[in-house]
Design an enzyme around this catalytic site. Structure first.
Site, PDB file in Angstrom:
ATOM      1  N   ASP A 192       0.840  -1.193   0.000  1.00  0.00           N
ATOM      2  CA  ASP A 192       0.000   0.000   0.000  1.00  0.00           C
ATOM      3  C   ASP A 192       0.877   1.247   0.000  1.00  0.00           C
ATOM      4  OD1 ASP A 192      -2.368  -1.420   0.049  1.00  0.00           O
ATOM      5  OD2 ASP A 192      -2.401  -1.541   2.236  1.00  0.00           O
ATOM      6  N   TYR A 220       4.147  -8.879   7.648  1.00  0.00           N
ATOM      7  CA  TYR A 220       3.733  -7.501   7.903  1.00  0.00           C
ATOM      8  C   TYR A 220       3.814  -7.198   9.381  1.00  0.00           C
ATOM      9  CZ  TYR A 220       1.441  -7.773   3.326  1.00  0.00           C
ATOM     10  OH  TYR A 220       1.169  -7.917   2.003  1.00  0.00           O
ATOM     11  N   TYR A 269      -4.955  -9.638   2.130  1.00  0.00           N
ATOM     12  CA  TYR A 269      -5.147  -8.221   2.480  1.00  0.00           C
ATOM     13  C   TYR A 269      -5.096  -8.081   3.997  1.00  0.00           C
ATOM     14  CZ  TYR A 269      -6.893  -7.489  -2.304  1.00  0.00           C
ATOM     15  OH  TYR A 269      -7.032  -7.405  -3.650  1.00  0.00           O
TER      16      TYR A 269
END
Ligand SMILES: [Zn+2]
Ligand SMILES: [Zn+2]
Length: 427
Positions: A240, A306, A378
């Protein structure tokens, strides 16, 4: 008919040069040029018939109209066309005049040979001019993906030159937020920077939604060093805009169109890019890559790790958070295409694996979680649940609203360390 009788029949059709003569028998003997083969057949045929051998007539060959005597000229024109261009490999193609191709058939039919006996005129042209180009320029022929392709149009009397792209592979880290991977044209002015005659209010006249991008730091510098006309950035997926890209970085390939320099100093390029980016991004491990690397990078569906800062709407206990993360570890997540994702993309439900989820509470409303997930998972939606479109989710399990306030990619991992294989590099 014997080969010598056939030779006589061909030679008597009119003035025929040695190359056109020999080419008709190119599939019957090897290790000679067509001209050498034609000449020796002509001599042998004359001896066989007890006739004195006559050298090739000085009249122009009716089959090729003298073009087989022009290999050197064409090769010199090719070499001149790339005088200022650095290439290691080449390929020559020939567009043969239709009349010559017809003559080829007439020649063979006249001697009772099959229409396609021997070799095509254009094949000989490609090879003979190609050999000479290689000698003149010190480069090597490559039939798959040469640095330069020449197209000889014999009738138009032109040499078309196509310089193929060069590729630089590397990995980037993004150390500041709000930097897109590729340049993002302003949607209000379509990247022009203007609305009517006034500078666009929305982008401040820059034409871009974001001042900087990873592509914007890498591509122009590489293009400049390689002296190309354009550049394209290919990333192995993307994070992103507001996510950092940390760890060992994300693989990419930058493609330079029509470069005049290829064998550049990649360490210097790396230094130049990093100096220009001034800590906003960083590149490393730059290497000259092959064309195949682009597909490889684009297809990489690597797993990613992440780190997300998460904010909860209700108080959460450390025990509940640990239990929820344990539940997510190893879970298969169903994700309907998120709201925020490009609406032009077809909506569908897909499943992705969470390999590992860990984390710690900062206070009752804040936590830092680390998630290792399959490519394409996601993360923001895994945390928030995306109004029920992602299941299971951290918010769903904890039964409270949750939102990611900061997201970093801390590792991009290929399944089998695919990117550093030597076969995909040129240095
Ligand atoms: Zn000829
Ligand atoms: Zn604008």
């Amino acid at each position: 008919m014997s080969i010598l009788e056939e030779t006589r029949a061909l030679a008597e059709s009119g003035p025929v040069c040695d190359a056109c003569l020999g080419r008709a028998f190119a599939d019957r003997s090897f290790g000679l040029t067509n001209a050498e083969r034609g000449q020796s057949l002509r001599i042998a045929a004359a001896l066989d018939d007890d006739e004195p051998y006559e050298a090739v007539e000085t009249e122009t060959c009716w089959v090729c109209e003298g073009m087989c005597a022009e290999f050197d000229d064409w090769a010199e024109r090719c070499a001149e066309a790339i005088e200022d261009v650095e290439v290691d490999t080449y390929q020559v193609g020939t567009r043969a005049p239709p009349l010559v191709e017809e003559n080829e058939i007439l020649l063979r039919e006249g001697a009772g040979l099959p229409d396609d006996a021997g070799e095509l005129f254009k094949s000989e042209f490609n090879r003979e001019v190609g050999k000479r180009v290689g000698r003149l320029t010190g480069t090597e022929v490559d039939f798959t993906r040469p640095d330069v392709q020449f197209l000889l149009d014999l009738e138009a009397d032109t040499v078309e030159t196509q310089i193929n792209s060069a590729f630089v592979y590397g990995r980037y880290r993004k150390l500041e937020r709000d930097i897109p991977q590729t340049e993002w044209p302003c949607r209000e002015c379509d990247g022009s920077g203007y609305q009517g005659k006034e500078p666009c209010d929305y982008c401040g006249g820059s034409g871009y939604l974001y001042e900087h991008s990873v592509e914007g730091f890498v591509a122009p510098v590489a293009m400049d060093v390689m002296d190309g006309v354009d550049a394209k950035f290919h990333g192995a997926g993307r994070e992103d805009v507001d996510a950092l890209m940390l760890g060992t970085g994300r693989p990419f390939v930058v493609e330079i169109m029509e470069p005049r320099r290829r064998n550049i100093d990649v360490e210097r390029l790396e230094g130049d890019v990093n100096a220009m980016a001034d800590g906003e991004i960083e590149v490393e491990g730059l290497r000259l890559a092959t064309y195949d690397m682009v597909e490889r990078v684009k297809k990489l569906d690597a797993s990613k790790e992440y780190r997300a800062a998460v904010e909860f709407d209700d108080d959460v206990t450390a025990e509940d958070l640990q239990a929820a993360l344990e539940e997510l570890t190893g879970a298969t997540i169903e994700q309907y295409t998120p709201h925020r994702v490009d609406h032009r993309r077809a909506s569908l439900t897909r499943t992705r694996q969470v390999y590992d989820a860990t984390g710690e509470l900062e206070d009752a409303r804040h936590a830092t979680v680390e998630i290792h997930g399959e490519g394409g998972l996601y993360i923001k939606e895994l945390v928030s649940g995306d109004e029920g479109r992602t299941n299971p989710s951290l918010a769903g399990i904890l039964d409270t609203d949750a939102v990611v306030t900061a997201l970093d990619v801390i590792a991009v991992e290929g399944e089998d360390e695919p990117f550093e294989d030597d076969e995909f590099f040129k240095n």
